[in-house]
Write a protein that holds these residues in place. Structure first.
Motif, mmCIF file in Angstrom:
data_model
loop_
_atom_site.group_PDB
_atom_site.id
_atom_site.type_symbol
_atom_site.label_atom_id
_atom_site.label_comp_id
_atom_site.label_asym_id
_atom_site.label_seq_id
_atom_site.Cartn_x
_atom_site.Cartn_y
_atom_site.Cartn_z
ATOM 1 N N MET A 1 27.399 80.662 14.644
ATOM 2 C CA MET A 1 28.137 81.411 13.627
ATOM 3 C C MET A 1 29.505 80.770 13.458
ATOM 4 O O MET A 1 30.217 80.528 14.439
ATOM 5 N N THR A 2 29.859 80.439 12.195
ATOM 6 C CA THR A 2 31.149 79.811 11.945
ATOM 7 C C THR A 2 31.665 80.227 10.579
ATOM 8 O O THR A 2 30.896 80.677 9.720
ATOM 9 N N GLN A 3 32.963 80.093 10.390
ATOM 10 C CA GLN A 3 33.597 80.331 9.097
ATOM 11 C C GLN A 3 34.440 79.104 8.770
ATOM 12 O O GLN A 3 35.512 78.910 9.334
ATOM 13 N N SER A 4 33.929 78.280 7.884
ATOM 14 C CA SER A 4 34.610 77.037 7.513
ATOM 15 C C SER A 4 34.556 76.863 6.005
ATOM 16 O O SER A 4 33.773 77.519 5.305
ATOM 17 N N SER A 5 35.394 75.948 5.514
ATOM 18 C CA SER A 5 35.331 75.586 4.105
ATOM 19 C C SER A 5 33.969 74.978 3.808
ATOM 20 O O SER A 5 33.423 74.217 4.611
ATOM 21 N N ILE A 6 33.403 75.340 2.664
ATOM 22 C CA ILE A 6 32.114 74.745 2.282
ATOM 23 C C ILE A 6 32.305 73.691 1.191
ATOM 24 O O ILE A 6 31.342 73.209 0.604
ATOM 25 N N GLN A 7 33.552 73.355 0.936
ATOM 26 C CA GLN A 7 33.869 72.289 -0.033
ATOM 27 C C GLN A 7 34.415 71.104 0.749
ATOM 28 O O GLN A 7 35.435 71.209 1.428
ATOM 29 N N LEU A 8 33.730 69.962 0.683
ATOM 30 C CA LEU A 8 34.101 68.801 1.474
ATOM 31 C C LEU A 8 35.364 68.136 0.931
ATOM 32 O O LEU A 8 35.644 68.159 -0.271
ATOM 33 N N ASN A 9 36.095 67.518 1.844
ATOM 34 C CA ASN A 9 37.329 66.813 1.509
ATOM 35 C C ASN A 9 37.018 65.589 0.639
ATOM 36 O O ASN A 9 36.070 64.845 0.904
ATOM 37 N N THR A 10 37.795 65.395 -0.402
ATOM 38 C CA THR A 10 37.600 64.219 -1.278
ATOM 39 C C THR A 10 38.788 63.277 -1.230
ATOM 40 O O THR A 10 38.868 62.320 -2.007
ATOM 41 N N THR A 11 39.725 63.539 -0.329
ATOM 42 C CA THR A 11 40.931 62.713 -0.241
ATOM 43 C C THR A 11 40.762 61.673 0.864
ATOM 44 O O THR A 11 40.524 62.028 2.019
ATOM 45 N N LEU A 27 27.288 73.690 6.114
ATOM 46 C CA LEU A 27 25.908 74.169 6.041
ATOM 47 C C LEU A 27 25.695 75.401 6.925
ATOM 48 O O LEU A 27 24.991 76.344 6.544
ATOM 49 N N GLN A 28 26.301 75.402 8.115
ATOM 50 C CA GLN A 28 26.173 76.562 8.995
ATOM 51 C C GLN A 28 26.848 77.787 8.386
ATOM 52 O O GLN A 28 26.335 78.901 8.473
ATOM 53 N N THR A 29 27.989 77.578 7.748
ATOM 54 C CA THR A 29 28.691 78.687 7.100
ATOM 55 C C THR A 29 27.857 79.270 5.966
ATOM 56 O O THR A 29 27.743 80.494 5.818
ATOM 57 N N ILE A 30 27.250 78.394 5.163
ATOM 58 C CA ILE A 30 26.405 78.859 4.057
ATOM 59 C C ILE A 30 25.187 79.607 4.591
ATOM 60 O O ILE A 30 24.813 80.672 4.085
#
Length: 330
Positions: A1-11, A27-30
């Motif tokens: 179980m995790t809570q992370s951004s689901i939008q990957l870094n593009t910088t 993927l785990q968050t989704i």
């Protein structure tokens, strides 16, 4: 179980190892619907219509279209029991049908009628109001039944009349209850209509006695419980006999008398009210006169619901073994 951004870094720079790690977290968050105790609204990728498994409150929430608030959709692991009360997964609930989940759901005593202190056998023929198995008595038209026990389940077959139990009001709280059983007999609550198992409902008033009654047919595993959905029968094992002792019990005793000496027999449980008795002298010496009286006649006792004084009037050293059936049934 995790809570992370689901939008990957593009910088850039963005290493392959970091990309793999962030992808796995996303993927785990989704997969777990942002499961956690913290509001994920501020995480990248969590926006309108996003779901959140709020583990702090046990709720499943969805973000509204304006992305300004969460809307509760239901409880996590929400479960609906079927008519038989069984399920296909483990689950945690605080209560069942608004009452306690574990013991003492069933307001019927001796619902699996293995307790038989009166020792009825064969074809049991009862007059109106007469008791057979513990807590079970004939209805107003009497009752005739047979019974057999297989693998610790006793099935009664009622061939005529009705069989009933009076539930003492101290065991009931106000509210709707459901009556269930196994067998072909039909049942009812109080003077209501007869019906099939699981379809018969009754409204209890706390502190007021209530009757359940069954017509001809087979009958076993009787249960009356809070709510409208029947659950699996509650087996209470040997403790069922202890519950029966409030209403009746067999007591054995011994007295040796020097002309009117009193022997005290204490009950296994305090009785519902002042009981009646029937007695039998199993053996006695010459000149013995057997009688039993409520213990109010005994100077050292004060509770007629707790014990009886057994009086053995005879010449010196006469002894007797006796048995009493104590009855405080409703």
């Amino acid at each position: 179980m995790t809570q992370s951004s689901i939008q990957l870094n593009t910088t850039p720079p963005y290493s392959g190892a970091d990309a793999v790690d962030d992808t796995n977290k996303a993927l785990q968050t989704i997969a777990t619907d942002f499961a956690g105790t913290t509001d994920p609204a501020g995480l990248d990728g969590c926006g309108p219509y996003c779901t959140w498994a709020d583990t702090a409150n046990g709720l499943l929430k969805r973000r509204n279209a304006a992305d300004t608030a969460w809307v509760v959709e239901g409880e996590l692991f929400q479960y609906k029991a079927n008519r038989n009360g069984d399920g296909t997964q483990n689950f945690n609930v605080a209560s069942l049908n608004g009452g306690q989940l574990a013991g003492f759901r069933n307001k019927i005593i001796n619902g699996n009628p293995v307790i038989n202190q009166r020792g009825v056998s064969g074809t049991v023929t009862l007059a109106a109001g007469e008791y057979g198995h513990d807590r079970w008595k004939a209805g107003s038209g009497g009752c005739t039944y047979t019974f057999n026990t297989v693998e610790n389940i006793t099935t009664i077959t009622i061939s005529s009349g009705t069989l009933m139990q009076i539930i003492e009001g101290v065991n009931l709280m106000s509210g709707q209850h459901v009556l269930s059983w196994q067998g072909t007999a039909q049942g009812r609550v109080d003077s209501g209509s007869y019906g099939n198992s699981g379809e018969v409902l009754g409204t209890a008033v706390g502190g007021t006695n209530q009757a359940v009654e069954f017509s001809t047919g087979t009958l076993s595993l009787v249960q009356y419980e809070s709510g409208t959905v029947p659950t699996l029968f509650e087996f209470r094992g040997f403790f069922e006999e202890t519950l029966c002792f409030r209403y009746s019990e067999l007591v054995n005793g011994y007295a040796i008398s020097t002309l009117g000496e009193v022997s005290i027999v204490e009950f296994k449980a305090k009785k519902r009210g002042t009981p009646s008795y029937s007695g039998l002298v199993l053996s006695s010496g010459s000149g013995a006169v057997f009688s039993a009286v409520p213990n109010t006649s005994v100077a050292t006792a004060s509770n007629p619901q707790g014990c009886y004084g057994i009086i053995q009037s005879a010449v010196n050293s006469v002894q007797a073994y006796f048995r009493l059936f104590i009855d405080a049934e409703l």
